[in-house]
Write a protein that holds these residues in place. Structure first.
Motif, PDB file in Angstrom:
ATOM      1  N   ILE A  82       9.499  16.073  72.208  1.00 10.55           N
ATOM      2  CA  ILE A  82      10.902  16.338  72.694  1.00 10.55           C
ATOM      3  C   ILE A  82      10.833  17.398  73.883  1.00 10.55           C
ATOM      4  CG2 ILE A  82      13.278  17.112  72.202  1.00 10.55           C
ATOM      5  CD1 ILE A  82      12.628  16.459  69.105  1.00 10.55           C
ATOM      6  N   GLN A  83      11.281  16.760  75.052  1.00 10.29           N
ATOM      7  CA  GLN A  83      11.468  17.501  76.172  1.00 10.29           C
ATOM      8  C   GLN A  83      12.409  18.699  75.871  1.00 10.29           C
ATOM      9  OE1 GLN A  83       9.441  17.668  78.828  1.00 10.29           O
ATOM     10  NE2 GLN A  83       8.350  15.849  77.928  1.00 10.29           N
ATOM     11  N   ARG A  84      11.977  19.932  76.217  1.00  9.50           N
ATOM     12  CA  ARG A  84      13.062  21.072  76.010  1.00  9.50           C
ATOM     13  C   ARG A  84      14.089  21.251  77.324  1.00  9.50           C
ATOM     14  NH1 ARG A  84      12.084  23.405  71.346  1.00  9.50           N
ATOM     15  NH2 ARG A  84      10.085  23.533  70.626  1.00  9.50           N
ATOM     16  N   THR A  85      15.184  21.319  77.135  1.00  5.68           N
ATOM     17  CA  THR A  85      15.965  21.537  78.275  1.00  5.68           C
ATOM     18  C   THR A  85      16.376  23.114  78.438  1.00  5.68           C
ATOM     19  OG1 THR A  85      17.205  19.704  77.510  1.00  5.68           O
ATOM     20  CG2 THR A  85      18.298  20.908  78.951  1.00  5.68           C
ATOM     21  N   LYS A  86      16.049  23.368  79.940  1.00  6.05           N
ATOM     22  CA  LYS A  86      16.466  24.797  80.309  1.00  6.05           C
ATOM     23  C   LYS A  86      17.704  24.791  81.003  1.00  6.05           C
ATOM     24  CE  LYS A  86      11.602  25.742  81.060  1.00  6.05           C
ATOM     25  NZ  LYS A  86      10.490  26.236  81.897  1.00  6.05           N
ATOM     26  N   GLU A  87      18.420  25.799  80.811  1.00  7.32           N
ATOM     27  CA  GLU A  87      19.879  25.980  81.075  1.00  7.32           C
ATOM     28  C   GLU A  87      19.924  27.324  82.006  1.00  7.32           C
ATOM     29  OE1 GLU A  87      23.303  25.598  78.553  1.00  7.32           O
ATOM     30  OE2 GLU A  87      22.079  24.505  77.105  1.00  7.32           O
ATOM     31  N   VAL A  88      20.862  27.281  82.651  1.00  7.20           N
ATOM     32  CA  VAL A  88      21.194  28.450  83.619  1.00  7.20           C
ATOM     33  C   VAL A  88      22.632  28.725  83.404  1.00  7.20           C
ATOM     34  CG1 VAL A  88      21.658  29.283  86.090  1.00  7.20           C
ATOM     35  CG2 VAL A  88      19.747  27.631  85.639  1.00  7.20           C
ATOM     36  N   GLN A  89      22.520  29.975  82.879  1.00  7.79           N
ATOM     37  CA  GLN A  89      23.895  30.593  82.452  1.00  7.79           C
ATOM     38  C   GLN A  89      24.243  31.144  83.796  1.00  7.79           C
ATOM     39  OE1 GLN A  89      23.942  32.606  78.989  1.00  7.79           O
ATOM     40  NE2 GLN A  89      26.053  32.772  78.491  1.00  7.79           N
ATOM     41  N   GLU A  90      25.925  30.921  84.128  1.00  9.94           N
ATOM     42  CA  GLU A  90      26.207  31.673  85.315  1.00  9.94           C
ATOM     43  C   GLU A  90      26.734  33.080  85.159  1.00  9.94           C
ATOM     44  OE1 GLU A  90      29.225  29.201  86.953  1.00  9.94           O
ATOM     45  OE2 GLU A  90      28.090  27.669  87.158  1.00  9.94           O
ATOM     46  N   PHE A  91      26.721  33.862  85.824  1.00  5.79           N
ATOM     47  CA  PHE A  91      27.391  35.074  85.835  1.00  5.79           C
ATOM     48  C   PHE A  91      28.683  34.997  86.324  1.00  5.79           C
ATOM     49  CE2 PHE A  91      22.844  36.534  85.786  1.00  5.79           C
ATOM     50  CZ  PHE A  91      22.837  37.154  84.540  1.00  5.79           C
ATOM     51  N   THR A  92      29.839  35.090  85.551  1.00  5.01           N
ATOM     52  CA  THR A  92      31.075  34.789  86.262  1.00  5.01           C
ATOM     53  C   THR A  92      31.945  36.135  86.036  1.00  5.01           C
ATOM     54  OG1 THR A  92      31.675  34.026  83.902  1.00  5.01           O
ATOM     55  CG2 THR A  92      31.158  32.642  85.619  1.00  5.01           C
ATOM     56  N   SER A  93      32.865  36.405  86.895  1.00  5.46           N
ATOM     57  CA  SER A  93      33.755  37.514  86.709  1.00  5.46           C
ATOM     58  C   SER A  93      34.902  37.215  85.690  1.00  5.46           C
ATOM     59  CB  SER A  93      34.451  37.757  88.119  1.00  5.46           C
ATOM     60  OG  SER A  93      34.959  36.786  88.830  1.00  5.46           O
ATOM     61  N   THR A  94      35.075  38.089  85.089  1.00  7.38           N
ATOM     62  CA  THR A  94      36.418  38.235  84.079  1.00  7.38           C
ATOM     63  C   THR A  94      37.279  39.212  84.460  1.00  7.38           C
ATOM     64  OG1 THR A  94      35.292  39.288  82.464  1.00  7.38           O
ATOM     65  CG2 THR A  94      34.902  36.775  82.247  1.00  7.38           C
ATOM     66  N   GLU A 145      37.690  41.693  82.079  1.00  5.40           N
ATOM     67  CA  GLU A 145      36.838  42.765  81.931  1.00  5.40           C
ATOM     68  C   GLU A 145      36.013  43.467  82.740  1.00  5.40           C
ATOM     69  OE1 GLU A 145      34.276  44.316  78.000  1.00  5.40           O
ATOM     70  OE2 GLU A 145      34.843  42.412  78.149  1.00  5.40           O
ATOM     71  N   TYR A 146      35.257  42.371  83.437  1.00  7.04           N
ATOM     72  CA  TYR A 146      34.260  42.759  84.545  1.00  7.04           C
ATOM     73  C   TYR A 146      34.686  41.960  85.741  1.00  7.04           C
ATOM     74  CZ  TYR A 146      31.473  44.287  80.730  1.00  7.04           C
ATOM     75  OH  TYR A 146      31.113  44.830  79.666  1.00  7.04           O
ATOM     76  N   PRO A 147      35.624  42.370  86.642  1.00  6.91           N
ATOM     77  CA  PRO A 147      36.142  41.488  87.746  1.00  6.91           C
ATOM     78  C   PRO A 147      35.311  41.485  88.958  1.00  6.91           C
ATOM     79  CG  PRO A 147      36.799  43.945  87.859  1.00  6.91           C
ATOM     80  CD  PRO A 147      36.215  43.778  86.786  1.00  6.91           C
ATOM     81  N   TYR A 148      33.954  42.128  88.943  1.00  6.64           N
ATOM     82  CA  TYR A 148      33.005  41.775  90.077  1.00  6.64           C
ATOM     83  C   TYR A 148      31.909  40.977  89.391  1.00  6.64           C
ATOM     84  CZ  TYR A 148      35.803  45.803  91.751  1.00  6.64           C
ATOM     85  OH  TYR A 148      36.525  46.408  91.826  1.00  6.64           O
ATOM     86  N   PRO A 149      31.385  39.890  90.154  1.00  6.45           N
ATOM     87  CA  PRO A 149      30.322  39.108  89.568  1.00  6.45           C
ATOM     88  C   PRO A 149      29.138  39.963  89.508  1.00  6.45           C
ATOM     89  CG  PRO A 149      31.057  38.421  91.855  1.00  6.45           C
ATOM     90  CD  PRO A 149      32.035  39.353  91.280  1.00  6.45           C
ATOM     91  N   TYR A 150      28.163  39.476  88.796  1.00  7.99           N
ATOM     92  CA  TYR A 150      26.713  39.884  88.947  1.00  7.99           C
ATOM     93  C   TYR A 150      26.585  41.437  88.413  1.00  7.99           C
ATOM     94  CZ  TYR A 150      26.392  36.116  91.812  1.00  7.99           C
ATOM     95  OH  TYR A 150      26.479  34.684  92.361  1.00  7.99           O
ATOM     96  N   VAL A 151      27.671  41.901  87.757  1.00  5.00           N
ATOM     97  CA  VAL A 151      27.564  43.187  87.003  1.00  5.00           C
ATOM     98  C   VAL A 151      27.484  43.558  85.693  1.00  5.00           C
ATOM     99  CG1 VAL A 151      28.782  44.424  89.176  1.00  5.00           C
ATOM    100  CG2 VAL A 151      29.827  43.678  87.192  1.00  5.00           C
ATOM    101  N   ALA A 152      27.617  42.381  84.983  1.00  6.50           N
ATOM    102  CA  ALA A 152      27.292  42.086  83.724  1.00  6.50           C
ATOM    103  C   ALA A 152      26.378  41.042  83.244  1.00  6.50           C
ATOM    104  CB  ALA A 152      28.640  41.583  83.163  1.00  6.50           C
ATOM    105  N   TYR A 153      25.730  41.272  82.037  1.00  3.39           N
ATOM    106  CA  TYR A 153      24.552  40.647  81.571  1.00  3.39           C
ATOM    107  C   TYR A 153      24.566  40.041  80.186  1.00  3.39           C
ATOM    108  CZ  TYR A 153      22.602  44.403  79.356  1.00  3.39           C
ATOM    109  OH  TYR A 153      22.411  45.487  78.539  1.00  3.39           O
ATOM    110  N   VAL A 154      24.021  39.003  79.798  1.00  3.64           N
ATOM    111  CA  VAL A 154      24.159  38.337  78.518  1.00  3.64           C
ATOM    112  C   VAL A 154      22.821  38.680  77.832  1.00  3.64           C
ATOM    113  CG1 VAL A 154      24.506  36.307  77.243  1.00  3.64           C
ATOM    114  CG2 VAL A 154      25.947  36.744  79.056  1.00  3.64           C
TER     115      VAL A 154
END
Length: 127
Positions: free
Chosen positions: A6-18, A20-29
Motif C-alpha cells: 500500500i502506498q502511503r500518502t503524505k499530507e501537508v497541514q496548513e498553518f491557518t490564522s484563527t 485565537e491566533y490571528p497571525y499565520p505561522y505563529v502556531a504549530y500542531v
C-alpha cells in the motif's frame, strides 16, 4: 498468502490564522504518526488461540485505569483534517500467527507532553 503493498500518502497541514491566533505561522500542531509493522505470536503456547487478532490504540494521560476512554487526540479516518476520537481499532487479521499491519495512526499530541502520557496498545482475540 500474498499482500499488495500500500502506498502511503503524505499530507501537508496548513498553518491557518484563527481568532485565537490571528497571525499565520505563529502556531504549530504537534502531530505524531504511529506505524506498527508486525506482531509475532508464534512464541505463545499452542493452547492459546492467536487467530483473528484486532488491535486497539489509545492515548492516555495517566496509568490509573487502563480501561478508561483515551484522550480525544486520534484523528478519525485517513486525514488530519477531521474529527478527533478517543481510540483506534485496527482491521482483524484472520488465521495468521504473524499479522502485518498497514495502519497509519495519527495523533494530535498536547503541546505539553508529560511523563504520564502514553500510548496503550491492546490486542484482542475476536471470536
Amino acid at each position: 498468502m500474498r499482500f499488495a503493498l500500500i502506498q502511503r500518502t503524505k499530507e501537508v497541514q496548513e498553518f491557518t490564522s484563527t481568532a485565537e491566533y490571528p497571525y499565520p505561522y505563529v502556531a504549530y500542531v504537534n502531530n505524531y504518526y504511529l506505524y506498527l509493522q508486525k506482531l509475532d505470536l508464534s512464541a505463545l503456547p499452542t493452547s492459546v488461540s492467536h487467530r483473528n487478532i484486532a488491535m486497539q490504540v489509545k492515548f492516555l494521560d495517566n496509568d490509573l485505569d487502563p480501561s478508561q476512554p483515551g484522550m480525544k487526540v486520534i484523528y478519525s479516518g485517513t486525514s488530519v483534517a477531521g474529527e478527533m476520537t478517543d481510540s483506534y481499532l485496527s482491521t482483524v487479521w484472520y488465521h495468521t500467527e504473524t499479522p502485518k499491519h498497514f495502519d497509519e495512526i495519527a495523533f494530535k499530541l498536547p503541546i505539553q507532553v508529560t511523563d504520564k502520557h502514553h500510548i496503550l496498545i491492546t490486542y484482542y482475540h475476536v471470536t
